[in-house]
Design a protein around this motif. Sequence first.
Motif, PDB file in Angstrom:
ATOM      1  N   THR A  39      -8.086  14.005  13.473  1.00 55.69           N
ATOM      2  CA  THR A  39      -7.144  12.548  12.721  1.00 55.69           C
ATOM      3  C   THR A  39      -7.621  11.362  13.050  1.00 55.69           C
ATOM      4  OG1 THR A  39      -5.719  14.872  12.468  1.00 55.69           O
ATOM      5  CG2 THR A  39      -5.080  12.603  11.703  1.00 55.69           C
ATOM      6  N   ASP A  40      -7.559  10.902  14.296  1.00 58.76           N
ATOM      7  CA  ASP A  40      -7.872   9.444  13.955  1.00 58.76           C
ATOM      8  C   ASP A  40      -9.023   8.651  13.697  1.00 58.76           C
ATOM      9  OD1 ASP A  40      -5.178   8.444  15.177  1.00 58.76           O
ATOM     10  OD2 ASP A  40      -5.924   9.454  16.992  1.00 58.76           O
ATOM     11  N   GLU A  41      -9.469   9.938  14.036  1.00 58.21           N
ATOM     12  CA  GLU A  41     -11.307   9.393  13.717  1.00 58.21           C
ATOM     13  C   GLU A  41     -11.929   9.667  12.382  1.00 58.21           C
ATOM     14  OE1 GLU A  41     -16.023  11.751  14.409  1.00 58.21           O
ATOM     15  OE2 GLU A  41     -14.296  11.922  15.894  1.00 58.21           O
ATOM     16  N   ALA A  42     -10.994  10.926  11.383  1.00 57.35           N
ATOM     17  CA  ALA A  42     -11.488  11.172  10.252  1.00 57.35           C
ATOM     18  C   ALA A  42     -10.621   9.829   9.314  1.00 57.35           C
ATOM     19  CB  ALA A  42     -10.636  12.262  10.112  1.00 57.35           C
ATOM     20  N   PHE A  43      -9.980   8.736   9.621  1.00 55.90           N
ATOM     21  CA  PHE A  43      -9.144   7.550   9.032  1.00 55.90           C
ATOM     22  C   PHE A  43      -9.877   6.592   9.174  1.00 55.90           C
ATOM     23  CE2 PHE A  43      -7.079   4.095   9.429  1.00 55.90           C
ATOM     24  CZ  PHE A  43      -6.066   4.062   8.507  1.00 55.90           C
ATOM     25  N   ARG A  44     -10.312   6.556  10.905  1.00 57.03           N
ATOM     26  CA  ARG A  44     -11.344   5.244  11.202  1.00 57.03           C
ATOM     27  C   ARG A  44     -12.635   5.605  10.261  1.00 57.03           C
ATOM     28  NH1 ARG A  44      -9.925   6.559  16.352  1.00 57.03           N
ATOM     29  NH2 ARG A  44     -11.620   8.073  16.759  1.00 57.03           N
ATOM     30  N   THR A  45     -12.569   6.419  10.200  1.00 58.80           N
ATOM     31  CA  THR A  45     -14.709   7.040   8.975  1.00 58.80           C
ATOM     32  C   THR A  45     -13.651   6.257   7.514  1.00 58.80           C
ATOM     33  OG1 THR A  45     -15.421   8.783   9.740  1.00 58.80           O
ATOM     34  CG2 THR A  45     -16.018   8.643   7.987  1.00 58.80           C
ATOM     35  N   PHE A  46     -12.579   6.799   7.096  1.00 56.41           N
ATOM     36  CA  PHE A  46     -11.745   6.650   5.427  1.00 56.41           C
ATOM     37  C   PHE A  46     -12.061   5.231   5.396  1.00 56.41           C
ATOM     38  CE2 PHE A  46      -9.225   6.608   2.459  1.00 56.41           C
ATOM     39  CZ  PHE A  46      -8.937   6.835   1.667  1.00 56.41           C
ATOM     40  N   ARG A  53      -0.869   5.853  10.117  1.00 60.91           N
ATOM     41  CA  ARG A  53       0.677   7.051  10.382  1.00 60.91           C
ATOM     42  C   ARG A  53       0.880   6.545   9.100  1.00 60.91           C
ATOM     43  NH1 ARG A  53       2.202   2.654  13.476  1.00 60.91           N
ATOM     44  NH2 ARG A  53       3.573   1.853  12.092  1.00 60.91           N
ATOM     45  N   ARG A  54       0.981   5.718   7.941  1.00 65.99           N
ATOM     46  CA  ARG A  54       1.084   6.416   6.310  1.00 65.99           C
ATOM     47  C   ARG A  54       0.268   7.774   5.168  1.00 65.99           C
ATOM     48  NH1 ARG A  54       2.493   1.054   3.599  1.00 65.99           N
ATOM     49  NH2 ARG A  54       3.271   0.922   5.870  1.00 65.99           N
ATOM     50  N   LEU A  55      -1.095   7.391   6.093  1.00 65.26           N
ATOM     51  CA  LEU A  55      -2.837   9.023   5.295  1.00 65.26           C
ATOM     52  C   LEU A  55      -1.749   9.627   6.154  1.00 65.26           C
ATOM     53  CD1 LEU A  55      -4.237   8.422   2.568  1.00 65.26           C
ATOM     54  CD2 LEU A  55      -6.280   7.621   4.700  1.00 65.26           C
ATOM     55  N   LYS A  56      -2.243   9.668   7.556  1.00 63.57           N
ATOM     56  CA  LYS A  56      -2.613  10.871   8.482  1.00 63.57           C
ATOM     57  C   LYS A  56      -2.015  11.931   8.115  1.00 63.57           C
ATOM     58  CE  LYS A  56      -3.851   9.326  12.875  1.00 63.57           C
ATOM     59  NZ  LYS A  56      -2.925   8.628  13.954  1.00 63.57           N
ATOM     60  N   GLY A  60      -4.911  11.225  -4.750  1.00 65.12           N
ATOM     61  CA  GLY A  60      -3.787   9.984  -3.324  1.00 65.12           C
ATOM     62  C   GLY A  60      -5.420   9.615  -2.604  1.00 65.12           C
ATOM     63  N   LEU A  61      -5.750   9.615  -2.208  1.00 71.80           N
ATOM     64  CA  LEU A  61      -7.086   9.212  -1.825  1.00 71.80           C
ATOM     65  C   LEU A  61      -7.603   7.505  -2.492  1.00 71.80           C
ATOM     66  CD1 LEU A  61      -9.284  11.649  -0.032  1.00 71.80           C
ATOM     67  CD2 LEU A  61      -7.590  10.059   1.342  1.00 71.80           C
ATOM     68  N   GLU A  62      -7.437   8.153  -3.870  1.00 73.72           N
ATOM     69  CA  GLU A  62      -7.705   7.088  -4.535  1.00 73.72           C
ATOM     70  C   GLU A  62      -7.148   6.045  -4.806  1.00 73.72           C
ATOM     71  OE1 GLU A  62      -9.825   8.682  -7.971  1.00 73.72           O
ATOM     72  OE2 GLU A  62     -11.296   9.528  -7.315  1.00 73.72           O
ATOM     73  N   ARG A  63      -5.684   7.000  -4.710  1.00 75.79           N
ATOM     74  CA  ARG A  63      -4.287   5.607  -4.689  1.00 75.79           C
ATOM     75  C   ARG A  63      -3.867   4.411  -3.687  1.00 75.79           C
ATOM     76  NH1 ARG A  63       1.521   6.828  -5.467  1.00 75.79           N
ATOM     77  NH2 ARG A  63       1.911   6.931  -3.752  1.00 75.79           N
ATOM     78  N   PHE A  64      -4.903   5.621  -2.173  1.00 80.27           N
ATOM     79  CA  PHE A  64      -4.494   4.535  -1.352  1.00 80.27           C
ATOM     80  C   PHE A  64      -5.623   3.512  -1.117  1.00 80.27           C
ATOM     81  CE2 PHE A  64      -4.198   4.217   3.334  1.00 80.27           C
ATOM     82  CZ  PHE A  64      -2.817   4.453   3.631  1.00 80.27           C
ATOM     83  N   ALA A  65      -6.521   3.711  -1.472  1.00 82.03           N
ATOM     84  CA  ALA A  65      -8.106   3.321  -1.342  1.00 82.03           C
ATOM     85  C   ALA A  65      -7.594   1.845  -2.054  1.00 82.03           C
ATOM     86  CB  ALA A  65      -9.042   3.844  -1.582  1.00 82.03           C
ATOM     87  N   SER A  66      -7.439   2.073  -3.347  1.00 81.22           N
ATOM     88  CA  SER A  66      -7.086   1.249  -3.917  1.00 81.22           C
ATOM     89  C   SER A  66      -6.076   0.022  -4.408  1.00 81.22           C
ATOM     90  CB  SER A  66      -7.399   1.919  -5.705  1.00 81.22           C
ATOM     91  OG  SER A  66      -5.908   2.653  -5.725  1.00 81.22           O
ATOM     92  N   VAL A 117       1.021  -1.200  -0.204  1.00 81.56           N
ATOM     93  CA  VAL A 117       0.375   0.386   0.076  1.00 81.56           C
ATOM     94  C   VAL A 117       0.893   1.714   0.184  1.00 81.56           C
ATOM     95  CG1 VAL A 117      -1.610   1.363   1.060  1.00 81.56           C
ATOM     96  CG2 VAL A 117      -1.739  -1.015   1.331  1.00 81.56           C
ATOM     97  N   ARG A 118       0.838   1.931  -1.148  1.00 87.52           N
ATOM     98  CA  ARG A 118       2.356   2.793  -1.275  1.00 87.52           C
ATOM     99  C   ARG A 118       1.842   4.252  -0.663  1.00 87.52           C
ATOM    100  NH1 ARG A 118       1.460   3.549  -7.621  1.00 87.52           N
ATOM    101  NH2 ARG A 118      -0.659   2.795  -6.558  1.00 87.52           N
TER     102      ARG A 118
END
Length: 217
Positions: free
Chosen positions: A159-166, A139-142, A90-96, A72-73
């Motif tokens: 930020t933690d809550e936002a990441f958990r939502t993602f 840690r990588r996406l924050k 960036g979000l789309e690449r991370f998600a894929s 996961v880049r």
Amino acid sequence: MQPAVEVSENALTERQKDVLDAALTLLVEAGDTLTMTSVARRASCSKESLYKWFGDRDGLLTATVQWQAAKVRGVPVDPEAFSLTSLTSGLERFASDWLRVLSGTISVALNRVAVGHAGSDKHDLGAIVLENGPFAMARRLKPLLQLGRDTGLMSFDDTDEAFRTFFGLVVRDVQIRLLLGDRFELTEAAINRDARRATQQFLALYGVHTKAADDGH
């Protein structure tokens, strides 16, 4: 124990990558019966090399999980050239990347063994997967999320809550279905579609420009 080498695409030699790929294959086949001897045999290398590179068995397991997670880049963060377009891509690449790795045979087998450890007296692999899987993804996406907030493109308090939502929008029920033996296949087209959908939904929740457009401003 942390591995003796930094586990990333650039830090590993080709030989070390081959060894970690062999260890991942053995985890799929043998689960938690993986040993330094079996990895050395499968990878055609000496146990001395394994100990030098990765320390003990826990170090090897940690390096193996980190190597899988490294697929996961990370998302490059450049404040000087940051925009809604770069945030979205960036979000789309991370998600894929995340869906591609998560739905692979190796990750499913690894997570099954880790869940088994968590329900027994063996806690090593469960803790290793938790720390170097979901926690490492956070840690990588924050930095990308924080830059999105700092530049006014996103709005959230935690930020933690936002990441958990993602995380929830990307993973949905995919991981639990695979862990329980559902044999559905995520094609490349489905992965890219789901990554776009998760990103759009995430920005609908936290994106300032998206909210403004929805409000008619």
